[in-house]
Design a protein around this motif. Structure first.
Motif, short mmCIF file in Angstrom:
data_model
loop_
_atom_site.label_atom_id
_atom_site.label_comp_id
_atom_site.label_asym_id
_atom_site.label_seq_id
_atom_site.Cartn_x
_atom_site.Cartn_y
_atom_site.Cartn_z
N LEU A 318 -3.41 79.40 42.24
CA LEU A 318 -3.40 79.63 40.79
C LEU A 318 -3.96 81.00 40.38
CD1 LEU A 318 -4.25 76.09 39.36
CD2 LEU A 318 -2.06 77.30 39.33
N ASN A 322 -1.68 83.76 38.39
CA ASN A 322 -2.10 84.32 37.10
C ASN A 322 -2.08 85.85 37.13
OD1 ASN A 322 -2.52 82.07 35.39
ND2 ASN A 322 -4.40 81.57 36.49
N LYS A 323 -2.47 86.42 38.26
CA LYS A 323 -2.42 87.88 38.40
C LYS A 323 -0.98 88.38 38.31
CE LYS A 323 -6.52 88.57 41.33
NZ LYS A 323 -6.99 89.02 42.67
N GLU A 326 0.47 88.35 34.74
CA GLU A 326 0.02 89.51 33.97
C GLU A 326 0.71 90.78 34.44
OE1 GLU A 326 -4.17 91.83 32.93
OE2 GLU A 326 -4.19 89.86 33.88
N GLY A 332 4.04 83.29 30.55
CA GLY A 332 3.07 82.26 30.91
C GLY A 332 3.49 81.49 32.14
#
Length: 406
Positions: A318, A322-323, A326, A332
């Motif tokens: 996770l 998430n990195k 971005e 998302g």
């Protein structure tokens, strides 16, 4: 005189009484004139108990020391089995993985065997000793103890059989062989007399716990015949061999399922070259294996990407995902562990159209929704809700009449 490599799993050596029963079986094999190399797992739940002890130290992120610790489980059972054999007047010597010449890469907890130098093993065989080897372990180029991951003793055994030119590798376990489905879910599951390397590799990779996937891969690469056989009776097991040696081909040989699955989805991913590489290279660099991948239709130069990984890798994955979200400018992500994978496997699927349609029909009739689909020449896999997995196994087993398999 035949050279046999045999592996005994943790449930087979879970107590001194069981170790004694294994020793008696080995002695009988030796008395028949065979040269024997035995690969042994840790006793019962020893590995889990060692992990629990390690957690009490407060240090959870030192893979080198964890490998040092976990490798002791197999060393314990190897020594106890050798002691028992010697007490039965059956000369035996125990060796660690590195004493046996097993070389690995330097990746702790998931090492891969890079080579075997069997001189010490061959020397002990020439002295008429039964050679008992601690499975699941080897030595890295840096001289560190490494472990091969869960089920790694299977891989140790098959790799040793290949290196030594053994007649056969026997995998002794707590089941009677390879079944068409998990007998705990499908009471009518049939034991297979034979299964091909390719089918076994798919079954193992898709969740069938009877053999470690890398062991099946080694067997296929080096043409090592394996027999999966019970430690607790003398019934014939299942022979894993090349397709050409099999009596006949089946359209579908078995149903595999896996509940250790997590699904991750990325939304509004830019549709441009290099994006998929960015997403999946970071996971690969961190040794997280991605299984099924689906990319949705393009809208406004963006699409969605969904993929699956092992469920117990989700917490590690996770932060990395998430990195990526971005970095690539996705809108998302979502994730969940409430899914499972169901698969049909069979070498005969290559030349028989309509197998996938029959699978989808059976799942639809059982009102089981399909989230993702993946295919190869000899398997079809679907991601479904975990709550439906047992029903999915049962309806597919019935659909392909696997209770009546020869």
């Amino acid at each position: 005189m035949s050279l046999l490599v045999s592996k005994f799993g943790g449930s087979s050596v879970a107590s001194i009484e069981k170790i004694t029963n294994v020793a008696l079986r080995i002695k009988a094999m030796k008395d028949q004139g065979n040269d024997l190399v035995i690969v042994i797992s840790a006793m019962g739940d020893t590995t889990d108990e060692l992990v629990e002890l390690a957690l009490k130290t407060g240090e959870r992120n030192n893979p080198r020391e964890m490998d040092m610790l976990l490798s002791t489980g197999e060393q314990q059972s190897a020594a106890l089995l050798a002691l028992t054999l010697n007490a039965l007047q059956c000369p035996a010597v125990s060796l660690t993985g590195w004493q046996a010449g097993i070389k690995t890469d330097g990746i702790h907890s998931k090492a891969r065997i890079s080579g075997i130098e069997p001189d010490r093993i061959q020397s002990e065989i020439e002295q008429d000793n039964v050679v008992v080897i601690a499975g699941f372990q080897g030595l890295s180029p840096e001289g560190n103890i490494t472990t091969l991951g869960r089920g790694g003793s299977d891989t140790s055994a098959v790799a040793l059989a290949a290196s030594l030119g053994a007649e056969r590798c026997l995998i002794f376990t707590d089941v009677n062989g390879v079944y068409t489905a998990d007998p705990r879910i499908v009471k009518e599951a049939s034991k297979l007399k034979q299964i091909s390397y390719e089918e076994m590799l798919e079954m193992a990779s898709l969740g069938a716990g009877v053999l470690q996937p890398r062991a099946a891969e080694f067997a296929m690469l080096y043409n090592v015949d394996i027999e999966v056989i019970s430690s607790f009776n003398n019934e014939p097991g299942t022979i894993i061999t090349e397709v050409g040696k099999m009596e006949k081909h089946r359209i579908v040989s078995g149903i595999a399922h896996d509940i250790n699955v997590a699904k991750i989805a990325l939304f509004d991913v830019p549709d441009q070259p290099g994006i998929a590489m960015t997403v999946f290279k970071l996971l690969a660099d961190n040794k997280i294996n991605v299984d099924m991948i689906i990319q949705g239709g393009v809208r406004s130069n963006r699409n969605d990407i969904a993929f699956t990984i092992e469920g117990d890798e989700l917490n590690r994955a996770l932060p990395l995902v998430n990195k990526v979200v971005e970095k690539i400018g996705a809108s998302g992500m979502s994730y969940g562990k409430d899914v499972a994978k169901i698969s049909i496997v069979g070498a005969g699927m290559q030349s028989n159209p309509g197998v996938a349609a029959a699978m989808f029909e059976a799942l639809a009739e059982a009102n089981i929704n399909i989230h993702m689909i993946s295919t190869s020449e000899i398997k079809v896999s679907c991601i479904v809700d975990e709550i439906d997995i047992n029903k999915a196994v049962q309806v597919l087993h019935s659909k392909f009449h696997l209770d009546a398999i020869d």
